[in-house]
Scaffold this motif. Structure first.
Motif, PDB file in Angstrom:
ATOM      1  N   LYS A  58     103.543 -24.672 -12.704  1.00  0.00           N
ATOM      2  CA  LYS A  58     103.456 -24.600 -14.164  1.00  0.00           C
ATOM      3  C   LYS A  58     103.076 -25.958 -14.730  1.00  0.00           C
ATOM      4  O   LYS A  58     103.694 -26.963 -14.399  1.00  0.00           O
ATOM      5  N   ASP A  59     102.069 -25.973 -15.594  1.00  0.00           N
ATOM      6  CA  ASP A  59     101.731 -27.168 -16.349  1.00  0.00           C
ATOM      7  C   ASP A  59     101.027 -26.750 -17.630  1.00  0.00           C
ATOM      8  O   ASP A  59     100.410 -25.700 -17.702  1.00  0.00           O
ATOM      9  N   ALA A  60     101.173 -27.561 -18.644  1.00  0.00           N
ATOM     10  CA  ALA A  60     100.567 -27.276 -19.943  1.00  0.00           C
ATOM     11  C   ALA A  60     100.638 -28.541 -20.793  1.00  0.00           C
ATOM     12  O   ALA A  60     101.401 -29.454 -20.495  1.00  0.00           O
ATOM     13  N   PHE A  61      99.832 -28.578 -21.837  1.00  0.00           N
ATOM     14  CA  PHE A  61     100.045 -29.611 -22.846  1.00  0.00           C
ATOM     15  C   PHE A  61     100.055 -28.964 -24.217  1.00  0.00           C
ATOM     16  O   PHE A  61      99.502 -27.887 -24.432  1.00  0.00           O
ATOM     17  N   TYR A  94      98.229 -25.445 -24.721  1.00  0.00           N
ATOM     18  CA  TYR A  94      97.135 -25.236 -23.780  1.00  0.00           C
ATOM     19  C   TYR A  94      97.713 -25.088 -22.368  1.00  0.00           C
ATOM     20  O   TYR A  94      97.911 -26.064 -21.659  1.00  0.00           O
ATOM     21  N   GLY A  95      97.999 -23.869 -21.969  1.00  0.00           N
ATOM     22  CA  GLY A  95      98.538 -23.614 -20.647  1.00  0.00           C
ATOM     23  C   GLY A  95      97.488 -23.199 -19.654  1.00  0.00           C
ATOM     24  O   GLY A  95      97.759 -23.098 -18.467  1.00  0.00           O
ATOM     25  N   ASP A  96      96.274 -22.974 -20.107  1.00  0.00           N
ATOM     26  CA  ASP A  96      95.231 -22.459 -19.217  1.00  0.00           C
ATOM     27  C   ASP A  96      94.084 -23.448 -19.001  1.00  0.00           C
ATOM     28  O   ASP A  96      92.992 -23.066 -18.635  1.00  0.00           O
ATOM     29  N   TRP A 155     110.496 -22.707 -20.441  1.00  0.00           N
ATOM     30  CA  TRP A 155     109.241 -22.597 -21.178  1.00  0.00           C
ATOM     31  C   TRP A 155     108.280 -21.762 -20.357  1.00  0.00           C
ATOM     32  O   TRP A 155     108.397 -21.664 -19.144  1.00  0.00           O
ATOM     33  N   LYS A 156     107.348 -21.151 -21.064  1.00  0.00           N
ATOM     34  CA  LYS A 156     106.326 -20.337 -20.413  1.00  0.00           C
ATOM     35  C   LYS A 156     104.981 -21.015 -20.599  1.00  0.00           C
ATOM     36  O   LYS A 156     104.592 -21.337 -21.722  1.00  0.00           O
ATOM     37  N   GLU A 157     104.285 -21.194 -19.494  1.00  0.00           N
ATOM     38  CA  GLU A 157     103.006 -21.894 -19.505  1.00  0.00           C
ATOM     39  C   GLU A 157     102.021 -21.287 -20.505  1.00  0.00           C
ATOM     40  O   GLU A 157     101.326 -22.006 -21.215  1.00  0.00           O
ATOM     41  N   SER A 158     101.978 -19.978 -20.590  1.00  0.00           N
ATOM     42  CA  SER A 158     100.998 -19.308 -21.450  1.00  0.00           C
ATOM     43  C   SER A 158     101.432 -19.234 -22.918  1.00  0.00           C
ATOM     44  O   SER A 158     100.635 -18.862 -23.765  1.00  0.00           O
ATOM     45  N   GLU A 159     102.674 -19.605 -23.212  1.00  0.00           N
ATOM     46  CA  GLU A 159     103.183 -19.445 -24.577  1.00  0.00           C
ATOM     47  C   GLU A 159     103.628 -20.731 -25.256  1.00  0.00           C
ATOM     48  O   GLU A 159     103.821 -20.749 -26.463  1.00  0.00           O
ATOM     49  N   VAL A 160     103.810 -21.807 -24.511  1.00  0.00           N
ATOM     50  CA  VAL A 160     104.375 -23.021 -25.099  1.00  0.00           C
ATOM     51  C   VAL A 160     103.422 -23.616 -26.140  1.00  0.00           C
ATOM     52  O   VAL A 160     102.215 -23.641 -25.949  1.00  0.00           O
ATOM     53  N   LYS A 161     103.980 -24.040 -27.259  1.00  0.00           N
ATOM     54  CA  LYS A 161     103.250 -24.730 -28.326  1.00  0.00           C
ATOM     55  C   LYS A 161     104.126 -25.897 -28.800  1.00  0.00           C
ATOM     56  O   LYS A 161     105.291 -25.997 -28.448  1.00  0.00           O
ATOM     57  N   TRP A 162     103.552 -26.762 -29.615  1.00  0.00           N
ATOM     58  CA  TRP A 162     104.290 -27.931 -30.096  1.00  0.00           C
ATOM     59  C   TRP A 162     105.615 -27.523 -30.744  1.00  0.00           C
ATOM     60  O   TRP A 162     106.638 -28.134 -30.494  1.00  0.00           O
ATOM     61  N   ASP A 163     105.585 -26.494 -31.567  1.00  0.00           N
ATOM     62  CA  ASP A 163     106.790 -26.119 -32.297  1.00  0.00           C
ATOM     63  C   ASP A 163     107.756 -25.256 -31.476  1.00  0.00           C
ATOM     64  O   ASP A 163     108.822 -24.894 -31.966  1.00  0.00           O
TER      65      ASP A 163
END
Length: 135
Positions: free
Chosen positions: A18-21, A37-39, A105-113
């Motif tokens: 799992k990684d994202a920004f 941005y998880g993808d 956290w979920k890679e495809s769903e995480v956002k700043w807020d």
């Protein structure tokens, strides 16, 4: 080697890792945007203000720790991250913060807020040497 009092293990996220920004933008009219941005194939970190608006980005990486036996005391660890960086001036050196995430956290769903809560472990203000961040 396992079973002894000491062993060395290399842990790295693979394709299943799992990684994202996530990003935050404060626009000149003071409205805000939250992104995730998880993808993507890159991870970004940034903090800056230009043209009347601010931008912040944070990256998250989850490492599989199942190879470490329960109740094991870790005496040392190294984190190696390779990439490139840029800065606008020699007085604007980046700061890297290593944190433990306290929530899932979920890679495809995480956002700043909706980014996970975290606890700071280490903070390093870096210097650049031929494009490499070093401590």
């Amino acid at each position: 080697e396992r079973g002894s009092t000491s062993f060395t293990d290399t842990i790295q996220p693979g394709p299943e890792g799992k990684d994202a920004f996530v990003g935050y933008i404060l626009w000149p009219d003071e409205s805000e945007s939250y992104t995730g941005y998880g993808d993507t194939k890159t991870l970004e970190i940034k903090r800056g203000y230009a043209g009347g608006h601010g931008i912040e980005k944070e990256s998250f990486i989850e490492f599989p720790l199942s190879s470490i036996p329960q109740n094991t005391s870790v005496s040392s660890a190294k984190l190696r991250v390779y990439g490139y960086g840029s800065t606008n001036s020699l007085t604007d050196l980046p700061t890297i913060v290593l944190s433990k995430l306290n929530s899932s956290w979920k890679e495809s769903e995480v956002k700043w807020d909706s980014k996970p809560q975290k606890t700071k472990i280490l903070e390093i203000t870096n210097t650049f040497k031929t494009g490499i961040i070093s401590r």
